[in-house]
Design a protein around this motif. Structure first.
Motif, PDB file in Angstrom:
ATOM      1  N   VAL A  68     -57.184 -10.856  35.506  1.00 21.46           N
ATOM      2  CA  VAL A  68     -56.392 -12.027  35.143  1.00 21.46           C
ATOM      3  C   VAL A  68     -55.442 -12.381  36.284  1.00 21.46           C
ATOM      4  O   VAL A  68     -54.693 -11.531  36.778  1.00 21.46           O
ATOM      5  CB  VAL A  68     -55.580 -11.780  33.856  1.00 21.46           C
ATOM      6  N   THR A  69     -55.478 -13.653  36.696  1.00 20.69           N
ATOM      7  CA  THR A  69     -54.592 -14.172  37.737  1.00 20.69           C
ATOM      8  C   THR A  69     -53.925 -15.444  37.228  1.00 20.69           C
ATOM      9  O   THR A  69     -54.601 -16.343  36.717  1.00 20.69           O
ATOM     10  CB  THR A  69     -55.376 -14.511  39.023  1.00 20.69           C
ATOM     11  N   HIS A  70     -52.598 -15.522  37.352  1.00 17.24           N
ATOM     12  CA  HIS A  70     -51.861 -16.730  36.972  1.00 17.24           C
ATOM     13  C   HIS A  70     -51.479 -17.484  38.255  1.00 17.24           C
ATOM     14  O   HIS A  70     -51.139 -16.861  39.272  1.00 17.24           O
ATOM     15  CB  HIS A  70     -50.597 -16.359  36.203  1.00 17.24           C
ATOM     16  N   PHE A  71     -51.510 -18.820  38.192  1.00 14.60           N
ATOM     17  CA  PHE A  71     -51.101 -19.595  39.370  1.00 14.60           C
ATOM     18  C   PHE A  71     -50.209 -20.759  38.973  1.00 14.60           C
ATOM     19  O   PHE A  71     -50.251 -21.257  37.852  1.00 14.60           O
ATOM     20  CB  PHE A  71     -52.323 -20.103  40.152  1.00 14.60           C
ATOM     21  N   LEU A  95     -59.933 -17.509  42.984  1.00 15.32           N
ATOM     22  CA  LEU A  95     -59.741 -18.873  43.468  1.00 15.32           C
ATOM     23  C   LEU A  95     -61.045 -19.474  43.972  1.00 15.32           C
ATOM     24  O   LEU A  95     -61.316 -20.659  43.757  1.00 15.32           O
ATOM     25  CB  LEU A  95     -58.657 -18.890  44.547  1.00 15.32           C
ATOM     26  N   ALA A  96     -61.865 -18.657  44.608  1.00 15.40           N
ATOM     27  CA  ALA A  96     -63.185 -19.141  45.022  1.00 15.40           C
ATOM     28  C   ALA A  96     -64.016 -19.515  43.795  1.00 15.40           C
ATOM     29  O   ALA A  96     -64.771 -20.499  43.802  1.00 15.40           O
ATOM     30  CB  ALA A  96     -63.896 -18.090  45.859  1.00 15.40           C
ATOM     31  N   TYR A  97     -63.858 -18.746  42.729  1.00 15.15           N
ATOM     32  CA  TYR A  97     -64.622 -18.965  41.497  1.00 15.15           C
ATOM     33  C   TYR A  97     -64.312 -20.334  40.878  1.00 15.15           C
ATOM     34  O   TYR A  97     -65.208 -21.003  40.346  1.00 15.15           O
ATOM     35  CB  TYR A  97     -64.286 -17.845  40.514  1.00 15.15           C
ATOM     36  N   ILE A  98     -63.036 -20.774  40.948  1.00 12.02           N
ATOM     37  CA  ILE A  98     -62.686 -22.075  40.373  1.00 12.02           C
ATOM     38  C   ILE A  98     -62.808 -23.204  41.398  1.00 12.02           C
ATOM     39  O   ILE A  98     -62.441 -24.350  41.116  1.00 12.02           O
ATOM     40  CB  ILE A  98     -61.279 -22.062  39.743  1.00 12.02           C
ATOM     41  N   GLY A  99     -63.324 -22.876  42.587  1.00 14.13           N
ATOM     42  CA  GLY A  99     -63.622 -23.914  43.562  1.00 14.13           C
ATOM     43  C   GLY A  99     -62.547 -24.207  44.579  1.00 14.13           C
ATOM     44  O   GLY A  99     -62.630 -25.205  45.302  1.00 14.13           O
ATOM     45  N   LEU A 137     -48.807 -17.135  42.980  1.00 13.88           N
ATOM     46  CA  LEU A 137     -49.810 -16.416  42.206  1.00 13.88           C
ATOM     47  C   LEU A 137     -49.234 -15.123  41.677  1.00 13.88           C
ATOM     48  O   LEU A 137     -48.543 -14.404  42.398  1.00 13.88           O
ATOM     49  CB  LEU A 137     -51.035 -16.123  43.080  1.00 13.88           C
ATOM     50  N   GLN A 138     -49.524 -14.827  40.435  1.00 11.63           N
ATOM     51  CA  GLN A 138     -49.061 -13.580  39.835  1.00 11.63           C
ATOM     52  C   GLN A 138     -50.257 -12.782  39.331  1.00 11.63           C
ATOM     53  O   GLN A 138     -51.108 -13.286  38.602  1.00 11.63           O
ATOM     54  CB  GLN A 138     -48.107 -13.846  38.671  1.00 11.63           C
ATOM     55  N   LEU A 139     -50.319 -11.515  39.739  1.00  8.30           N
ATOM     56  CA  LEU A 139     -51.398 -10.635  39.317  1.00  8.30           C
ATOM     57  C   LEU A 139     -51.049  -9.955  38.002  1.00  8.30           C
ATOM     58  O   LEU A 139     -49.988  -9.351  37.875  1.00  8.30           O
ATOM     59  CB  LEU A 139     -51.661  -9.556  40.373  1.00  8.30           C
ATOM     60  N   GLY A 169     -51.891 -22.582  35.709  1.00  9.91           N
ATOM     61  CA  GLY A 169     -53.152 -22.177  35.109  1.00  9.91           C
ATOM     62  C   GLY A 169     -53.322 -20.675  35.129  1.00  9.91           C
ATOM     63  O   GLY A 169     -52.574 -19.955  35.803  1.00  9.91           O
ATOM     64  N   THR A 170     -54.282 -20.198  34.379  1.00  2.00           N
ATOM     65  CA  THR A 170     -54.628 -18.787  34.331  1.00  2.00           C
ATOM     66  C   THR A 170     -56.135 -18.637  34.498  1.00  2.00           C
ATOM     67  O   THR A 170     -56.904 -19.351  33.839  1.00  2.00           O
ATOM     68  CB  THR A 170     -54.197 -18.149  32.995  1.00  2.00           C
ATOM     69  N   ILE A 171     -56.528 -17.742  35.377  1.00  2.00           N
ATOM     70  CA  ILE A 171     -57.946 -17.433  35.584  1.00  2.00           C
ATOM     71  C   ILE A 171     -58.206 -16.077  34.953  1.00  2.00           C
ATOM     72  O   ILE A 171     -57.661 -15.066  35.395  1.00  2.00           O
ATOM     73  CB  ILE A 171     -58.300 -17.417  37.081  1.00  2.00           C
ATOM     74  N   ASP A 172     -59.006 -16.067  33.918  1.00  2.00           N
ATOM     75  CA  ASP A 172     -59.334 -14.840  33.187  1.00  2.00           C
ATOM     76  C   ASP A 172     -60.845 -14.667  33.271  1.00  2.00           C
ATOM     77  O   ASP A 172     -61.596 -15.255  32.485  1.00  2.00           O
ATOM     78  CB  ASP A 172     -58.867 -14.959  31.736  1.00  2.00           C
ATOM     79  N   ALA A 173     -61.292 -13.893  34.249  1.00  3.94           N
ATOM     80  CA  ALA A 173     -62.729 -13.741  34.487  1.00  3.94           C
ATOM     81  C   ALA A 173     -62.991 -12.360  35.084  1.00  3.94           C
ATOM     82  O   ALA A 173     -62.300 -11.948  36.022  1.00  3.94           O
ATOM     83  CB  ALA A 173     -63.231 -14.831  35.441  1.00  3.94           C
TER      84      ALA A 173
END
Length: 301
Positions: free
Chosen positions: A208-211, A239-243, A225-227, A182-186
């Motif tokens: 942006v963080t990829h996991f 990660l806290a943001y997505i729970g 995890l890739q920054l 997944g990718t977290i873009d926030a």
């Protein structure tokens, strides 16, 4: 020289110290309260108190004193130097070590150790952060690159900015993540409710963080995890943001649930182009013993 600021209140209400903290976010509320106490802040030409409730048309003047410069001194502290040449050093930082001196952490930092072991370091970031191109949190372990001269520093910083330097982490989070990748873009910015924390916020900086899931346990998930960007506390905040809060994280995570100190987050891989030769350099270090022991503990549970 000290800096001066003047503010005219329009429709603001609330405490003077809170108003100034919102205007000067790089300074702590306690620091601002100290300036108010020392009469470096005036309201309508008169000294005031921190709890004064600002009123419409109030004229606030503040004289920010010169910062007290910390003199970083060499200290004979053992550090794990993974690679070194005339331009670059790659260090495997242990968990619990602060990267550079600051108020409250004047000594025993990575910079203090570098000044002892390395003859030359770049001066772009000043006396407090010599050689430091990027940072990792105190309780995050693993790899970071250090520049030995200004030319190398500029080229390494440029790679971080252009996202050609690659940084990978291994992290253990609470909960079981079902998606394999997944990718977290926030966007991330300072938390307006807690100055020590950062949070996903509308007017924050793009982040942006990829996991990728490496292993699932009954109550935890091990991630690679890739920054893509490098915001303060980025992985922990995202990660806290997505729970799925970082295990052991004293700031963003739940109450202590595992043995050890600090979050289980390790900068395991680092690659970049050498600033002089252009050769691609890649480095990988294993997880710290406490991390491996914690994974065994999670498997047994």
């Amino acid at each position: 020289m000290s800096e001066s600021y003047t503010y005219t209140i329009n429709n603001e209400e609330g405490r003077l110290d809170k108003f100034l903290n919102d205007q000067l976010p790089d300074n702590s509320r306690s620091q601002i309260q100290s300036w108010i106490k020392d009469e470096q802040v005036t309201v309508n030409g008169e000294p005031s108190k921190a709890n004064y409730k600002v009123q419409k048309d109030d004229l606030i003047d503040i004289s920010v004193p010169d910062p007290v410069e910390i003199d970083a001194k060499p200290e004979d502290i053992a550090i794990d130097i993974v690679y070194q040449d005339e331009d670059v050093v790659v260090v495997n930082k242990p968990q619990g070590m602060v990267v550079h001196p600051s108020l409250g952490h004047e000594n025993h930092t990575l910079v203090n150790a570098l000044l002892y072991h390395i003859k030359d370091l770049s001066g772009i970031n000043g006396k407090i952060r010599p050689g430091i191109v990027h940072r990792i949190d105190k309780d995050t372990s693993g790899l970071l690159m250090v520049a030995k001269n200004d030319v190398a520093h500029e080229k390494l910083a440029e790679q971080l900015s252009e996202k050609t330097a690659r940084r990978e982490y291994i992290g253990l989070v609470h909960g079981v993540i079902e998606n394999d990748k997944g990718t977290i873009d926030a966007p991330i910015g300072r938390d307006p409710k807690n100055r020590k924390k950062f949070t996903v916020i509308e007017n924050g900086k793009p982040s942006v963080t990829h996991f990728e899931v490496l292993e699932r346990f009954k109550e935890f998930t091990l991630l690679k995890l890739q920054l893509e960007t490098g915001r303060t506390h980025q992985i922990r905040v995202h990660l806290a943001y997505i729970g799925f809060k970082m295990a052991g994280d004293p700031l963003y995570g739940p109450r202590k649930t595992l043995p050890g100190n600090g979050q289980f987050l390790h900068a395991t891989s680092l690659s970049f182009e050498h600033p002089r030769t252009g050769e691609r350099l890649s480095f990988t270090v294993p997880l710290p013993d406490i991390f491996e022991e914690t994974l065994d503990y999670a498997r047994r549970r």
